[in-house]
Scaffold this motif. Structure first.
Motif, PDB file in Angstrom:
ATOM      1  N   PRO A 324       0.830  -1.209   0.000  1.00  0.00           N
ATOM      2  CA  PRO A 324       0.000   0.000   0.000  1.00  0.00           C
ATOM      3  C   PRO A 324       0.864   1.259   0.000  1.00  0.00           C
ATOM      4  O   PRO A 324       0.796   2.109   0.883  1.00  0.00           O
ATOM      5  N   VAL A 325       1.722   1.358  -0.935  1.00  0.00           N
ATOM      6  CA  VAL A 325       2.639   2.440  -1.301  1.00  0.00           C
ATOM      7  C   VAL A 325       3.107   3.292  -0.124  1.00  0.00           C
ATOM      8  O   VAL A 325       4.182   3.071   0.414  1.00  0.00           O
ATOM      9  N   GLY A 326       2.351   4.290   0.286  1.00  0.00           N
ATOM     10  CA  GLY A 326       2.809   5.200   1.333  1.00  0.00           C
ATOM     11  C   GLY A 326       3.011   4.536   2.678  1.00  0.00           C
ATOM     12  O   GLY A 326       3.759   5.034   3.518  1.00  0.00           O
ATOM     13  N   ALA A 327       2.381   3.388   2.898  1.00  0.00           N
ATOM     14  CA  ALA A 327       2.524   2.681   4.174  1.00  0.00           C
ATOM     15  C   ALA A 327       3.752   1.796   4.215  1.00  0.00           C
ATOM     16  O   ALA A 327       4.252   1.464   5.297  1.00  0.00           O
ATOM     17  N   SER A 328       4.266   1.393   3.056  1.00  0.00           N
ATOM     18  CA  SER A 328       5.257   0.324   3.007  1.00  0.00           C
ATOM     19  C   SER A 328       6.557   0.665   3.718  1.00  0.00           C
ATOM     20  O   SER A 328       7.132  -0.185   4.415  1.00  0.00           O
ATOM     21  N   GLY A 329       7.062   1.885   3.558  1.00  0.00           N
ATOM     22  CA  GLY A 329       8.323   2.247   4.198  1.00  0.00           C
ATOM     23  C   GLY A 329       8.244   2.193   5.707  1.00  0.00           C
ATOM     24  O   GLY A 329       9.200   1.777   6.377  1.00  0.00           O
ATOM     25  N   VAL A 330       7.114   2.587   6.279  1.00  0.00           N
ATOM     26  CA  VAL A 330       6.943   2.531   7.731  1.00  0.00           C
ATOM     27  C   VAL A 330       6.696   1.093   8.164  1.00  0.00           C
ATOM     28  O   VAL A 330       7.198   0.649   9.206  1.00  0.00           O
ATOM     29  N   ALA A 331       5.941   0.328   7.385  1.00  0.00           N
ATOM     30  CA  ALA A 331       5.694  -1.072   7.716  1.00  0.00           C
ATOM     31  C   ALA A 331       6.998  -1.862   7.765  1.00  0.00           C
ATOM     32  O   ALA A 331       7.162  -2.753   8.610  1.00  0.00           O
ATOM     33  N   GLN A 332       7.927  -1.554   6.878  1.00  0.00           N
ATOM     34  CA  GLN A 332       9.243  -2.198   6.925  1.00  0.00           C
ATOM     35  C   GLN A 332       9.924  -1.939   8.267  1.00  0.00           C
ATOM     36  O   GLN A 332      10.521  -2.839   8.869  1.00  0.00           O
ATOM     37  N   VAL A 333       9.841  -0.704   8.733  1.00  0.00           N
ATOM     38  CA  VAL A 333      10.487  -0.328   9.991  1.00  0.00           C
ATOM     39  C   VAL A 333       9.817  -1.026  11.171  1.00  0.00           C
ATOM     40  O   VAL A 333      10.482  -1.477  12.105  1.00  0.00           O
ATOM     41  N   VAL A 334       8.498  -1.130  11.136  1.00  0.00           N
ATOM     42  CA  VAL A 334       7.786  -1.845  12.193  1.00  0.00           C
ATOM     43  C   VAL A 334       8.272  -3.294  12.257  1.00  0.00           C
ATOM     44  O   VAL A 334       8.537  -3.830  13.335  1.00  0.00           O
ATOM     45  N   GLU A 335       8.398  -3.926  11.098  1.00  0.00           N
ATOM     46  CA  GLU A 335       8.873  -5.320  11.060  1.00  0.00           C
ATOM     47  C   GLU A 335      10.272  -5.440  11.663  1.00  0.00           C
ATOM     48  O   GLU A 335      10.535  -6.332  12.474  1.00  0.00           O
ATOM     49  N   VAL A 336      11.169  -4.543  11.293  1.00  0.00           N
ATOM     50  CA  VAL A 336      12.526  -4.585  11.838  1.00  0.00           C
ATOM     51  C   VAL A 336      12.506  -4.305  13.338  1.00  0.00           C
ATOM     52  O   VAL A 336      13.250  -4.924  14.106  1.00  0.00           O
ATOM     53  N   PHE A 337      11.661  -3.382  13.782  1.00  0.00           N
ATOM     54  CA  PHE A 337      11.533  -3.092  15.215  1.00  0.00           C
ATOM     55  C   PHE A 337      11.176  -4.363  15.982  1.00  0.00           C
ATOM     56  O   PHE A 337      11.766  -4.671  17.023  1.00  0.00           O
ATOM     57  N   TRP A 338      10.219  -5.109  15.468  1.00  0.00           N
ATOM     58  CA  TRP A 338       9.801  -6.328  16.151  1.00  0.00           C
ATOM     59  C   TRP A 338      10.936  -7.350  16.206  1.00  0.00           C
ATOM     60  O   TRP A 338      11.133  -8.016  17.227  1.00  0.00           O
ATOM     61  N   HIS A 339      11.684  -7.500  15.135  1.00  0.00           N
ATOM     62  CA  HIS A 339      12.777  -8.474  15.124  1.00  0.00           C
ATOM     63  C   HIS A 339      13.906  -8.061  16.061  1.00  0.00           C
ATOM     64  O   HIS A 339      14.430  -8.887  16.819  1.00  0.00           O
ATOM     65  N   LEU A 340      14.282  -6.807  16.027  1.00  0.00           N
ATOM     66  CA  LEU A 340      15.416  -6.370  16.842  1.00  0.00           C
ATOM     67  C   LEU A 340      15.068  -6.312  18.325  1.00  0.00           C
ATOM     68  O   LEU A 340      15.964  -6.351  19.173  1.00  0.00           O
TER      69      LEU A 340
END
Length: 381
Positions: A324-340
């Motif tokens: 969903p274009v504008g959401a994707s860059g932040v969603a990537q960061v959320v995913e990395v936040f959860w992993h780290l």
């Protein structure tokens, strides 16, 4: 400049939320981010909202629903890089000392277009000739097959890996495994790419909170230091362009590693812009995850999945999670936040300490891409 940190993250499942408004998509993600951080709405000093198709005052329409007003709200349109650009601006706002707490939102609703490729700016001469993003990436794929020791099965294997990762992600739009044979037998989109090698359009939202070190220490919870935040625009090049060397990503990644003081081999988890299967192979090289020319072997070796050298797109990437274009860059960061922070559940990358996100945006004649944003994050206690 001060250090800035991410202390809270939230996201909604990506999919087709046809009945939802932009605030309806984004508010749950914002509330989840606030709750995970332990912050109150009144503590937010500024808001940056990334989107591409939300219309006027998207950020203001969202935050008014949760009683936030009177503070600066900045809307950021940078095509697919809009959400990541919003984070870049939030990082600068905290690092420069302008704010102590900043909310970053990424949101878009693509079901409003009823399907098909996304609308591009018709004044662009390549768009006037019929250029659409699947065609551009299909040309990259054809060039890749010509120059590399690669087959259409290798392209399909990217989608197979993405779908396998997406099975464990409750936020992914597609959560069923596929085989190479199924990928290649899917409906042709732009030769050699089939439907299952193209990211699905859909709707979604994600949010993170960026704070100063003083706020992070007060909260005392898990946090990520933003070790690097890089935003580049494309360079105009007429005539021949090497389609397998996206200079905007090469340069953004080089600068990000320099800012963070790390090398590609130090990175544990990567969320990169795999809008089409060929993109992941090209970006392995551009991000320095493997030497130029060796991305096919890198994929085949299993280096980019669990148990390999670096887990690329544990979320399932755009191919499985959706884009969903504008959401994707932040969603990537959320995913990395959860992993780290060790909270990614069954898809957790064990021992992950450093993460990288990468997203490009837009197709404009004469440019590799309109924008590219690369972030590197480090877990802090």
């Amino acid at each position: 400049m001060r250090d800035s940190f991410i202390v809270g993250a939230g996201m909604i499942p990506m999919g087709r939320h046809r009945e939802s408004s932009y605030p309806g998509l984004a508010v749950p993600a914002v509330l989840d981010a606030l709750e995970s951080a332990g912050l109150r709405r009144a503590e937010i000093g500024a808001v940056y909202c990334g989107h591409a198709f939300g219309g006027m005052l998207t950020g203001q329409r969202i935050v008014k629903e949760i009683g936030i007003g009177g503070i600066p709200v900045t809307n950021v349109d940078n095509a697919c890089s809009g959400g990541a650009t919003a984070l870049h601006e939030a990082h600068r706002a905290v690092a420069d000392g302008h704010h102590e707490v900043v909310l970053v939102i990424g949101v878009d609703k693509l079901t409003q277009f009823g399907g098909g490729t996304l609308p591009l700016v018709t004044e662009d001469w390549e768009v006037q000739q019929g250029m659409v993003m699947p065609a551009l990436y299909a040309m990259r794929a054809r060039r890749y097959l010509h120059e590399r020791d690669a087959s259409v099965e290798d392209l399909a294997s990217v989608s197979v890996k993405a779908r396998r990762h997406g099975v464990a992600n409750p936020y992914a739009q597609f959560r069923a495994e596929v085989t190479v044979e199924q990928v290649l037998a899917a409906r042709p989109i732009a030769d050699p790419l089939t439907l299952l090698q193209c990211c699905p359009t859909g709707d979604g939202a994600a949010a993170v909170l960026v704070v100063s070190d003083a706020v992070r220490r007060r909260l005392g919870g898990p946090a990520l230091r933003i070790a690097a935040s890089v935003l580049h625009s494309g360079q105009v090049i007429g005539g021949f362009r090497d389609m397998l060397r996206p200079e905007i990503t090469f340069e953004s990644a080089r600068e990000a590693y320099e800012q963070a003081g790390v090398s590609p081999r130090d990175i544990d988890v990567v969320e990169l812009h795999d809008a089409f299967s060929i993109a992941e192979l090209v970006y392995y090289e551009a991000l320095g995850l493997c030497p130029v020319g060796e991305s096919t072997g890198f994929l085949r070796s299993g280096a980019t999945t669990y148990g390999g050298e670096v887990v690329v797109n544990p979320s399932g990437g755009l191919l499985a999670k959706g884009h969903p274009v504008g959401a994707s860059g932040v969603a990537q960061v959320v995913e990395v936040f959860w992993h780290l922070t060790g909270t990614a559940g069954t898809r957790q990358v064990d021992g992950a300490r450093l993460g990288l996100t990468h997203v490009t945006g837009g197709g404009i004649s004469g440019l590799d891409h309109g924008a590219c944003t690369v972030h590197i994050f480090e877990h802090v206690g």
